[in-house]
Write a protein that holds these residues in place. Structure first.
Motif, PDB file in Angstrom:
ATOM      1  N   PHE A 302       0.814  -1.220   0.000  1.00 11.16           N
ATOM      2  CA  PHE A 302       0.000   0.000   0.000  1.00 11.16           C
ATOM      3  C   PHE A 302       0.848   1.270   0.000  1.00 11.16           C
ATOM      4  CE2 PHE A 302      -2.656   3.132   2.410  1.00 11.16           C
ATOM      5  CZ  PHE A 302      -3.606   3.344   1.426  1.00 11.16           C
ATOM      6  N   PRO A 303       1.778   1.434   0.950  1.00 11.22           N
ATOM      7  CA  PRO A 303       2.558   2.683   0.927  1.00 11.22           C
ATOM      8  C   PRO A 303       3.410   2.843  -0.327  1.00 11.22           C
ATOM      9  CG  PRO A 303       3.400   1.169   2.601  1.00 11.22           C
ATOM     10  CD  PRO A 303       2.099   0.627   2.138  1.00 11.22           C
ATOM     11  N   ILE A 304       3.943   1.746  -0.855  1.00  8.14           N
ATOM     12  CA  ILE A 304       4.805   1.843  -2.035  1.00  8.14           C
ATOM     13  C   ILE A 304       3.994   2.211  -3.280  1.00  8.14           C
ATOM     14  CG2 ILE A 304       6.162   0.446  -3.653  1.00  8.14           C
ATOM     15  CD1 ILE A 304       7.431  -0.899  -1.244  1.00  8.14           C
ATOM     16  N   VAL A 305       2.846   1.579  -3.467  1.00 11.53           N
ATOM     17  CA  VAL A 305       2.013   1.857  -4.641  1.00 11.53           C
ATOM     18  C   VAL A 305       1.573   3.319  -4.659  1.00 11.53           C
ATOM     19  CG1 VAL A 305      -0.230   1.413  -5.710  1.00 11.53           C
ATOM     20  CG2 VAL A 305       1.174  -0.485  -4.963  1.00 11.53           C
ATOM     21  N   VAL A 306       1.008   3.780  -3.563  1.00  7.90           N
ATOM     22  CA  VAL A 306       0.479   5.139  -3.520  1.00  7.90           C
ATOM     23  C   VAL A 306       1.601   6.163  -3.665  1.00  7.90           C
ATOM     24  CG1 VAL A 306      -0.818   6.807  -2.154  1.00  7.90           C
ATOM     25  CG2 VAL A 306      -1.486   4.413  -2.135  1.00  7.90           C
ATOM     26  N   SER A 307       2.722   5.894  -3.051  1.00 10.41           N
ATOM     27  CA  SER A 307       3.843   6.834  -3.120  1.00 10.41           C
ATOM     28  C   SER A 307       4.440   6.892  -4.523  1.00 10.41           C
ATOM     29  CB  SER A 307       4.912   6.446  -2.105  1.00 10.41           C
ATOM     30  OG  SER A 307       4.394   6.476  -0.796  1.00 10.41           O
ATOM     31  N   LYS A 308       4.526   5.761  -5.200  1.00  7.32           N
ATOM     32  CA  LYS A 308       5.054   5.745  -6.569  1.00  7.32           C
ATOM     33  C   LYS A 308       4.105   6.461  -7.531  1.00  7.32           C
ATOM     34  CE  LYS A 308       8.171   1.744  -6.816  1.00  7.32           C
ATOM     35  NZ  LYS A 308       9.245   2.439  -7.548  1.00  7.32           N
ATOM     36  N   LEU A 309       2.819   6.272  -7.320  1.00  4.79           N
ATOM     37  CA  LEU A 309       1.844   6.875  -8.213  1.00  4.79           C
ATOM     38  C   LEU A 309       1.707   8.379  -8.008  1.00  4.79           C
ATOM     39  CD1 LEU A 309      -1.074   4.279  -8.244  1.00  4.79           C
ATOM     40  CD2 LEU A 309       0.302   4.994 -10.188  1.00  4.79           C
ATOM     41  N   LEU A 310       1.674   8.786  -6.752  1.00  2.00           N
ATOM     42  CA  LEU A 310       1.347  10.172  -6.432  1.00  2.00           C
ATOM     43  C   LEU A 310       2.524  10.969  -5.888  1.00  2.00           C
ATOM     44  CD1 LEU A 310      -2.131   9.544  -4.759  1.00  2.00           C
ATOM     45  CD2 LEU A 310      -1.627   9.985  -7.164  1.00  2.00           C
ATOM     46  N   GLY A 311       3.691  10.328  -5.783  1.00  4.51           N
ATOM     47  CA  GLY A 311       4.872  11.032  -5.317  1.00  4.51           C
ATOM     48  C   GLY A 311       4.793  11.424  -3.856  1.00  4.51           C
ATOM     49  N   PRO A 312       5.418  12.536  -3.484  1.00  7.05           N
ATOM     50  CA  PRO A 312       5.410  12.969  -2.079  1.00  7.05           C
ATOM     51  C   PRO A 312       4.001  13.169  -1.511  1.00  7.05           C
ATOM     52  CG  PRO A 312       7.075  14.174  -3.312  1.00  7.05           C
ATOM     53  CD  PRO A 312       6.281  13.396  -4.325  1.00  7.05           C
ATOM     54  N   LEU A 313       3.056  13.659  -2.355  1.00  9.84           N
ATOM     55  CA  LEU A 313       1.680  13.823  -1.894  1.00  9.84           C
ATOM     56  C   LEU A 313       1.088  12.483  -1.482  1.00  9.84           C
ATOM     57  CD1 LEU A 313      -0.981  15.355  -1.469  1.00  9.84           C
ATOM     58  CD2 LEU A 313      -1.467  15.012  -3.917  1.00  9.84           C
ATOM     59  N   GLY A 314       1.331  11.455  -2.283  1.00  8.89           N
ATOM     60  CA  GLY A 314       0.839  10.120  -1.955  1.00  8.89           C
ATOM     61  C   GLY A 314       1.438   9.602  -0.664  1.00  8.89           C
ATOM     62  N   ALA A 315       2.726   9.833  -0.477  1.00  8.51           N
ATOM     63  CA  ALA A 315       3.391   9.379   0.747  1.00  8.51           C
ATOM     64  C   ALA A 315       2.803  10.058   1.979  1.00  8.51           C
ATOM     65  CB  ALA A 315       4.892   9.645   0.649  1.00  8.51           C
ATOM     66  N   VAL A 316       2.494  11.339   1.838  1.00 10.91           N
ATOM     67  CA  VAL A 316       1.894  12.076   2.956  1.00 10.91           C
ATOM     68  C   VAL A 316       0.500  11.531   3.261  1.00 10.91           C
ATOM     69  CG1 VAL A 316       0.976  14.316   3.673  1.00 10.91           C
ATOM     70  CG2 VAL A 316       3.228  14.182   2.576  1.00 10.91           C
ATOM     71  N   LEU A 317      -0.302  11.283   2.216  1.00  8.28           N
ATOM     72  CA  LEU A 317      -1.645  10.733   2.405  1.00  8.28           C
ATOM     73  C   LEU A 317      -1.593   9.371   3.094  1.00  8.28           C
ATOM     74  CD1 LEU A 317      -3.321  11.632  -1.018  1.00  8.28           C
ATOM     75  CD2 LEU A 317      -3.832  12.635   1.206  1.00  8.28           C
ATOM     76  N   VAL A 318      -0.685   8.508   2.636  1.00  9.40           N
ATOM     77  CA  VAL A 318      -0.535   7.180   3.233  1.00  9.40           C
ATOM     78  C   VAL A 318      -0.147   7.296   4.702  1.00  9.40           C
ATOM     79  CG1 VAL A 318       0.892   5.097   3.268  1.00  9.40           C
ATOM     80  CG2 VAL A 318      -0.011   5.942   1.115  1.00  9.40           C
ATOM     81  N   LEU A 319       0.786   8.183   4.984  1.00 10.05           N
ATOM     82  CA  LEU A 319       1.247   8.365   6.357  1.00 10.05           C
ATOM     83  C   LEU A 319       0.095   8.788   7.266  1.00 10.05           C
ATOM     84  CD1 LEU A 319       3.733   8.255   8.162  1.00 10.05           C
ATOM     85  CD2 LEU A 319       4.231  10.621   7.542  1.00 10.05           C
ATOM     86  N   ILE A 320      -0.728   9.718   6.801  1.00 11.07           N
ATOM     87  CA  ILE A 320      -1.862  10.193   7.607  1.00 11.07           C
ATOM     88  C   ILE A 320      -2.879   9.074   7.808  1.00 11.07           C
ATOM     89  CG2 ILE A 320      -3.831  11.775   7.656  1.00 11.07           C
ATOM     90  CD1 ILE A 320      -2.076  13.787   6.120  1.00 11.07           C
ATOM     91  N   ILE A 321      -3.209   8.348   6.725  1.00 14.20           N
ATOM     92  CA  ILE A 321      -4.220   7.288   6.789  1.00 14.20           C
ATOM     93  C   ILE A 321      -3.801   6.198   7.769  1.00 14.20           C
ATOM     94  CG2 ILE A 321      -5.307   5.403   5.501  1.00 14.20           C
ATOM     95  CD1 ILE A 321      -5.159   7.260   3.016  1.00 14.20           C
ATOM     96  N   ILE A 322      -2.599   5.663   7.574  1.00 12.56           N
ATOM     97  CA  ILE A 322      -2.201   4.494   8.356  1.00 12.56           C
ATOM     98  C   ILE A 322      -1.852   4.869   9.788  1.00 12.56           C
ATOM     99  CG2 ILE A 322      -0.590   2.551   8.524  1.00 12.56           C
ATOM    100  CD1 ILE A 322      -0.370   2.526   5.534  1.00 12.56           C
ATOM    101  N   TYR A 323      -1.210   6.015   9.986  1.00 13.92           N
ATOM    102  CA  TYR A 323      -0.876   6.399  11.360  1.00 13.92           C
ATOM    103  C   TYR A 323      -2.149   6.679  12.164  1.00 13.92           C
ATOM    104  CZ  TYR A 323       1.822   8.282  15.239  1.00 13.92           C
ATOM    105  OH  TYR A 323       2.386   8.478  16.478  1.00 13.92           O
ATOM    106  N   SER A 324      -3.155   7.278  11.500  1.00 11.94           N
ATOM    107  CA  SER A 324      -4.432   7.522  12.178  1.00 11.94           C
ATOM    108  C   SER A 324      -5.104   6.204  12.536  1.00 11.94           C
ATOM    109  CB  SER A 324      -5.355   8.348  11.281  1.00 11.94           C
ATOM    110  OG  SER A 324      -4.792   9.604  10.992  1.00 11.94           O
TER     111      SER A 324
END
Length: 480
Positions: A302-324
């Motif tokens: 999940f974090p790798i796919v979203v981050s590769k697709l959306l770049g830093p924005l994707g990584a930030v979104l993943v971080l917020i989703i999973i940490y929450s």
């Protein structure tokens, strides 16, 4: 390892969420009275919105957001729908939750029901299974914190591991269940919105048609909706999730905290909403397959796919989703499991005269001890989050029928229940190690159903009365 955001930025985001949690904990902690009802059940007066949100937030775990894509990546499309059956388990538990609220309105834990309904022997087995389960559950959430920061920013696994457990422990021991309710509503909305935004952005960039074409070219077996292992997963995940919900004090604590008139609806609503989460998160795994992304560890899909697709924005979104998701779940597990251990063992078994202040004090001590033990258990990172949790499958599935039969049928034979639980765990573990991990919950649940049904038919209990359940709990409460 490739990173998607800088370590300082990742720590700033996590730090901001952590500060919010700690602020809530300290703020609510000032308003929490010394009574155990206030600290552990928020006054037993929770309404529909907060009740639904806390059920939803507790069930959206790091397993939902990280293991659902893992299953999609390794098993295929059917696993996304198989994972979603865990939402159906919440819905199925709704009538049982209402029934529990009616027959034991003064109850405190799931252990209360088992002890009063079946006696000491079954209660001891039940507590052992519960301890086994919440240890495995906490381990996966702690792992999720470490894996998350490592996958996105290269921060050492142990930093994320210690950070999530420390923050959640501090804010939970300060604010109790009221703090969890306050943050769960925010966390649930944050997770759902961020996950939806992530999925929309991902599939706008790489259309569903292109994803299907790419998967069919790379791994067409993942599109097979009738694969043997997929069908097995579909059934076993439903039974495993049902066992989790039926027995775990996470859900019983929320039953006792909610108003009776909202109990049924909150479980139904949270179950329906929750089913969308693993389907959305799991579907992103197919983008990884279609694009040939290198995934060094299946937990990181999940974090790798979203981050590769959306770049830093994707990584930030993943971080917020999973940490929450991690924060809401860890706090829920810590509170519910510490409550179970202290209420059932310290209070009920050894110190029935213990005051509310003493109960709350030892619940806090137990939370700290559990967090520390969890960190030690996953300090050397296990390979798969989901397999760590699935090892408990034979245990949690063994509790389905004792709860389901026991809530509605007063003639259930307590000796049959004891034998059923022991055989269910034993046969389930044999199936886990000799057949497949997915076979364990199915074997365990079927064994329990047959043994209890036959045993209770041959020698039905003719002495039990429903009125004794709440009477025994009320008497225990009065001794405080």
């Amino acid at each position: 390892m490739e990173t998607f955001i800088s370590a300082p930025l990742a720590l700033v985001i996590v730090g901001a969420i952590s500060v919010m949690l700690l602020s809530f904990g300290f703020f609510v902690g000032k308003k929490v009275s010394k009574s155990s009802d206030d600290f552990l059940y928020a006054g037993r007066n929770v309404g529909l919105a907060l009740s639904t949100a806390t059920l939803l937030a507790a069930w959206i775990t790091s397993n939902t957001t990280m293991s659902a894509p893992e299953q999609g990546y390794t098993i295929g499309i059917i696993s996304c729908f198989g994972y979603a059956t865990a939402g159906l388990s919440l819905c199925i538990f709704a009538p049982l939750a209402l029934r529990i609220k009616k027959i034991m309105p003064n109850g405190c834990t799931s252990g209360d029901f088992i002890r009063c309904r079946y006696g000491k022997a079954v209660w001891i087995v039940f507590l052992l299974i519960s301890a086994w389960y919440f240890t495995g559950f906490l381990m996966t959430q702690a792992m999720g914190g470490g894996i998350l920061l490592q996958a996105l920013s290269g921060v050492d696994y142990h930093v994320g591991l210690v950070l999530i457990m420390t923050v959640c422990t501090i804010y939970t021991i300060k604010g109790g269940f009221k703090a969890i309710l306050s943050t769960d509503f925010i966390m649930a909305m944050l997770i759902l919105v961020m996950l939806l935004v992530t999925a929309v952005l991902a599939f706008v960039k790489f259309s569903p048609a292109d994803v299907h074409t790419g998967v069919m070219a790379a791994k067409p077996e993942l599109m097979n909706v009738i694969s043997g292992v997929g069908i097995m997963y579909l059934g076993t995940n439903f039974l495993f999730a049902s066992g989790e919900i039926f027995h775990s004090n996470i859900w019983w604590q929320r039953i006792y905290a909610a108003k009776e008139k909202v109990t049924f609806r909150s479980f139904i609503l949270s179950g329906i909403i929750w089913t969308t989460v693993p389907i959305i998160a799991g579907s992103l795994a197919f983008i990884a397959v279609a694009n040939g992304y290198v995934v060094p560890q299946v937990n990181m899909v999940f974090p790798i796919v979203v981050s590769k697709l959306l770049g830093p924005l994707g990584a930030v979104l993943v971080l917020i989703i999973i940490y929450s998701a991690l924060a809401s779940t860890v706090s829920s597990v810590l509170t519910a499991s510490a409550n179970l251990l202290v209420q059932d063992i310290y209070h009920r078994a050894f110190h029935p005269e213990a005051s509310d202040e003493q109960v709350v004090k030892y619940v806090r001590y137990t939370m700290v001890a559990m967090a520390a033990v969890t960190v030690l258990l996953v300090w050397n990172q296990p390979a798969s989050m989901y397999q760590v949790l699935y090892l408990t499958g034979s245990g949690v599935a063994a509790t389905i029928w004792p709860i389901a039969f026991g809530v509605y049928n007063k003639h259930v034979n307590r000796k049959a229940v004891l034998i059923a639980m022991l055989l269910s765990v034993g046969f389930g573990l044999i199936a886990y190690f000799t057949v497949h991990s997915y076979a364990a919950p199915v074997t365990s649940a079927l064994t329990g159903m047959v043994v209890i049904a036959i045993g209770s038919k041959i020698a039905p209990d003719k002495d039990f009365k429903w009125s004794t359940l709440n009477a025994q709990v009320t008497e225990a409460v009065r001794k405080k």
